[in-house]
Design a protein around this motif. Structure first.
Motif, PDB file in Angstrom:
ATOM      1  N   ILE A 164       0.722  -5.227  -7.446  1.00  0.00           N
ATOM      2  CA  ILE A 164       1.433  -3.941  -7.483  1.00  0.00           C
ATOM      3  C   ILE A 164       2.871  -4.139  -7.030  1.00  0.00           C
ATOM      4  O   ILE A 164       3.815  -3.640  -7.652  1.00  0.00           O
ATOM      5  CB  ILE A 164       0.718  -2.890  -6.601  1.00  0.00           C
ATOM      6  N   ALA A 165       3.052  -4.875  -5.934  1.00  0.00           N
ATOM      7  CA  ALA A 165       4.392  -5.121  -5.400  1.00  0.00           C
ATOM      8  C   ALA A 165       5.258  -5.829  -6.437  1.00  0.00           C
ATOM      9  O   ALA A 165       6.424  -5.456  -6.650  1.00  0.00           O
ATOM     10  CB  ALA A 165       4.304  -5.942  -4.119  1.00  0.00           C
ATOM     11  N   THR A 166       4.707  -6.826  -7.106  1.00  0.00           N
ATOM     12  CA  THR A 166       5.447  -7.571  -8.131  1.00  0.00           C
ATOM     13  C   THR A 166       5.796  -6.663  -9.308  1.00  0.00           C
ATOM     14  O   THR A 166       6.923  -6.670  -9.796  1.00  0.00           O
ATOM     15  CB  THR A 166       4.637  -8.785  -8.617  1.00  0.00           C
ATOM     16  N   THR A 167       4.834  -5.872  -9.749  1.00  0.00           N
ATOM     17  CA  THR A 167       5.039  -4.973 -10.889  1.00  0.00           C
ATOM     18  C   THR A 167       6.141  -3.953 -10.611  1.00  0.00           C
ATOM     19  O   THR A 167       6.985  -3.694 -11.462  1.00  0.00           O
ATOM     20  CB  THR A 167       3.727  -4.228 -11.233  1.00  0.00           C
ATOM     21  N   LEU A 168       6.123  -3.386  -9.406  1.00  0.00           N
ATOM     22  CA  LEU A 168       7.089  -2.335  -9.074  1.00  0.00           C
ATOM     23  C   LEU A 168       8.375  -2.882  -8.443  1.00  0.00           C
ATOM     24  O   LEU A 168       9.322  -2.122  -8.207  1.00  0.00           O
ATOM     25  CB  LEU A 168       6.445  -1.310  -8.123  1.00  0.00           C
ATOM     26  N   GLY A 169       8.393  -4.168  -8.128  1.00  0.00           N
ATOM     27  CA  GLY A 169       9.585  -4.765  -7.533  1.00  0.00           C
ATOM     28  C   GLY A 169       9.829  -4.296  -6.107  1.00  0.00           C
ATOM     29  O   GLY A 169      10.970  -4.054  -5.707  1.00  0.00           O
ATOM     30  N   ILE A 170       8.750  -4.142  -5.350  1.00  0.00           N
ATOM     31  CA  ILE A 170       8.854  -3.700  -3.956  1.00  0.00           C
ATOM     32  C   ILE A 170       8.120  -4.691  -3.059  1.00  0.00           C
ATOM     33  O   ILE A 170       7.434  -5.588  -3.549  1.00  0.00           O
ATOM     34  CB  ILE A 170       8.270  -2.268  -3.769  1.00  0.00           C
ATOM     35  N   ALA A 171       8.243  -4.491  -1.768  1.00  0.00           N
ATOM     36  CA  ALA A 171       7.571  -5.368  -0.813  1.00  0.00           C
ATOM     37  C   ALA A 171       6.092  -5.014  -0.726  1.00  0.00           C
ATOM     38  O   ALA A 171       5.707  -3.849  -0.882  1.00  0.00           O
ATOM     39  CB  ALA A 171       8.211  -5.249   0.563  1.00  0.00           C
ATOM     40  N   ARG A 172       5.274  -6.007  -0.472  1.00  0.00           N
ATOM     41  CA  ARG A 172       3.837  -5.788  -0.332  1.00  0.00           C
ATOM     42  C   ARG A 172       3.535  -4.839   0.825  1.00  0.00           C
ATOM     43  O   ARG A 172       2.623  -4.020   0.741  1.00  0.00           O
ATOM     44  CB  ARG A 172       3.143  -7.137  -0.122  1.00  0.00           C
ATOM     45  N   THR A 173       4.321  -4.935   1.908  1.00  0.00           N
ATOM     46  CA  THR A 173       4.101  -4.027   3.045  1.00  0.00           C
ATOM     47  C   THR A 173       4.326  -2.576   2.631  1.00  0.00           C
ATOM     48  O   THR A 173       3.660  -1.676   3.147  1.00  0.00           O
ATOM     49  CB  THR A 173       5.038  -4.382   4.220  1.00  0.00           C
ATOM     50  N   SER A 174       5.248  -2.345   1.696  1.00  0.00           N
ATOM     51  CA  SER A 174       5.477  -0.978   1.205  1.00  0.00           C
ATOM     52  C   SER A 174       4.254  -0.467   0.454  1.00  0.00           C
ATOM     53  O   SER A 174       3.917   0.719   0.526  1.00  0.00           O
ATOM     54  CB  SER A 174       6.698  -0.930   0.290  1.00  0.00           C
ATOM     55  N   VAL A 175       3.592  -1.357  -0.265  1.00  0.00           N
ATOM     56  CA  VAL A 175       2.365  -0.983  -0.982  1.00  0.00           C
ATOM     57  C   VAL A 175       1.298  -0.585   0.028  1.00  0.00           C
ATOM     58  O   VAL A 175       0.668   0.475  -0.098  1.00  0.00           O
ATOM     59  CB  VAL A 175       1.867  -2.145  -1.881  1.00  0.00           C
ATOM     60  N   TYR A 176       1.096  -1.409   1.045  1.00  0.00           N
ATOM     61  CA  TYR A 176       0.089  -1.090   2.070  1.00  0.00           C
ATOM     62  C   TYR A 176       0.417   0.230   2.762  1.00  0.00           C
ATOM     63  O   TYR A 176      -0.466   1.058   2.998  1.00  0.00           O
ATOM     64  CB  TYR A 176       0.009  -2.213   3.118  1.00  0.00           C
ATOM     65  N   ARG A 177       1.687   0.441   3.081  1.00  0.00           N
ATOM     66  CA  ARG A 177       2.100   1.677   3.750  1.00  0.00           C
ATOM     67  C   ARG A 177       1.807   2.896   2.891  1.00  0.00           C
ATOM     68  O   ARG A 177       1.302   3.912   3.369  1.00  0.00           O
ATOM     69  CB  ARG A 177       3.596   1.592   4.087  1.00  0.00           C
ATOM     70  N   ALA A 178       2.093   2.793   1.593  1.00  0.00           N
ATOM     71  CA  ALA A 178       1.839   3.913   0.680  1.00  0.00           C
ATOM     72  C   ALA A 178       0.356   4.179   0.531  1.00  0.00           C
ATOM     73  O   ALA A 178      -0.071   5.338   0.415  1.00  0.00           O
ATOM     74  CB  ALA A 178       2.463   3.635  -0.666  1.00  0.00           C
ATOM     75  N   LEU A 179      -0.457   3.130   0.549  1.00  0.00           N
ATOM     76  CA  LEU A 179      -1.906   3.300   0.385  1.00  0.00           C
ATOM     77  C   LEU A 179      -2.561   3.877   1.643  1.00  0.00           C
ATOM     78  O   LEU A 179      -3.617   4.501   1.567  1.00  0.00           O
ATOM     79  CB  LEU A 179      -2.575   1.966   0.009  1.00  0.00           C
ATOM     80  N   GLU A 180      -1.946   3.691   2.806  1.00  0.00           N
ATOM     81  CA  GLU A 180      -2.496   4.220   4.060  1.00  0.00           C
ATOM     82  C   GLU A 180      -2.335   5.730   4.147  1.00  0.00           C
ATOM     83  O   GLU A 180      -3.144   6.408   4.757  1.00  0.00           O
ATOM     84  CB  GLU A 180      -1.782   3.594   5.269  1.00  0.00           C
ATOM     85  N   LYS A 181      -1.280   6.254   3.537  1.00  0.00           N
ATOM     86  CA  LYS A 181      -1.009   7.707   3.611  1.00  0.00           C
ATOM     87  C   LYS A 181      -1.979   8.469   2.704  1.00  0.00           C
ATOM     88  O   LYS A 181      -2.280   8.021   1.588  1.00  0.00           O
ATOM     89  CB  LYS A 181       0.430   7.991   3.208  1.00  0.00           C
ATOM     90  N   PRO A 182      -2.462   9.627   3.183  1.00  0.00           N
ATOM     91  CA  PRO A 182      -3.418  10.424   2.375  1.00  0.00           C
ATOM     92  C   PRO A 182      -2.738  11.042   1.165  1.00  0.00           C
ATOM     93  O   PRO A 182      -1.598  11.275   1.085  1.00  0.00           O
ATOM     94  CB  PRO A 182      -3.898  11.503   3.331  1.00  0.00           C
TER      95      PRO A 182
END
Length: 182
Positions: A164-182
């Motif tokens: 996901i991070a590679t596809t969207l060009g963002i950091a992996r930590t940003s992916v985890y942060r977004a997935l943690e939020k309801p």
């Protein structure tokens, strides 16, 4: 040999007055740049001069704040010049580093340049706080660059965080942060 160094902080400022003063002072080579003096980072022309200067050479500036606005950087520059047997001279301020009085003057001017930088920073912080208070619509923060719904959609399709991070060009930590939020 005399080397001149001229600096202004922004592209909209003009270097002509400094360059003319350095020529009048007998500088054979003059390097100039438009960059902040609060740090040596990104000041390639200054670094080139400091690397090239040899014994008995002089680095000339119009004012000490042209070479540095940070006391630490100023002292580092003076030490480096001294270690090479070179000196620092300001055309508009009566001193040079060949005497103890010149070094005293440099230290005092460096302190004042540092003080001025700190005052400017405090005024800037106060101005931003006042604007946030009086006009909150002007300070909303940076626009979102990450779409949490897109991240969740890709996750639901079976993609892992790294993909996901590679596809969207963002950091992996940003992916985890977004997935943690309801």
């Amino acid at each position: 040999m005399k080397f001149g160094y001229a600096r202004v902080s922004s592209n909209s400022q003009d270097l002509t007055v400094q360059i003319e003063a350095l020529k009048a002072a007998g500088c054979e080579v003059i390097r100039s740049e438009k960059v902040s003096g609060t740090s040596r980072q990104g000041r390639h022309e200054l670094e080139a001069l400091l690397e090239f200067i040899r014994q008995n050479d002089v680095l000339c500036v119009t004012r000490i704040d042209r070479v540095s606005r940070s006391l630490g950087d100023l002292l580092d520059i003076v030490r480096l010049l001294k270690s090479k047997g070179a000196d620092l001279v300001a055309t508009e301020q009566p001193f040079d580093t060949t005497s103890i009085y010149g070094e005293l003057t440099i230290n005092l001017l460096g302190v004042f340049a540092n003080f001025e930088t700190q005052l400017r920073r405090e005024r800037q912080i106060e101005g931003i706080a006042r604007t946030k208070r009086d006009h909150p619509e002007k300070y909303r923060g940076r626009p979102r660059s990450i779409d949490p719904t897109e991240i969740r959609r890709l996750k639901d399709e079976g993609m892992g965080a790294a993909a996901i991070a590679t596809t969207l060009g963002i950091a992996r930590t940003s992916v985890y942060r977004a997935l943690e939020k309801p």
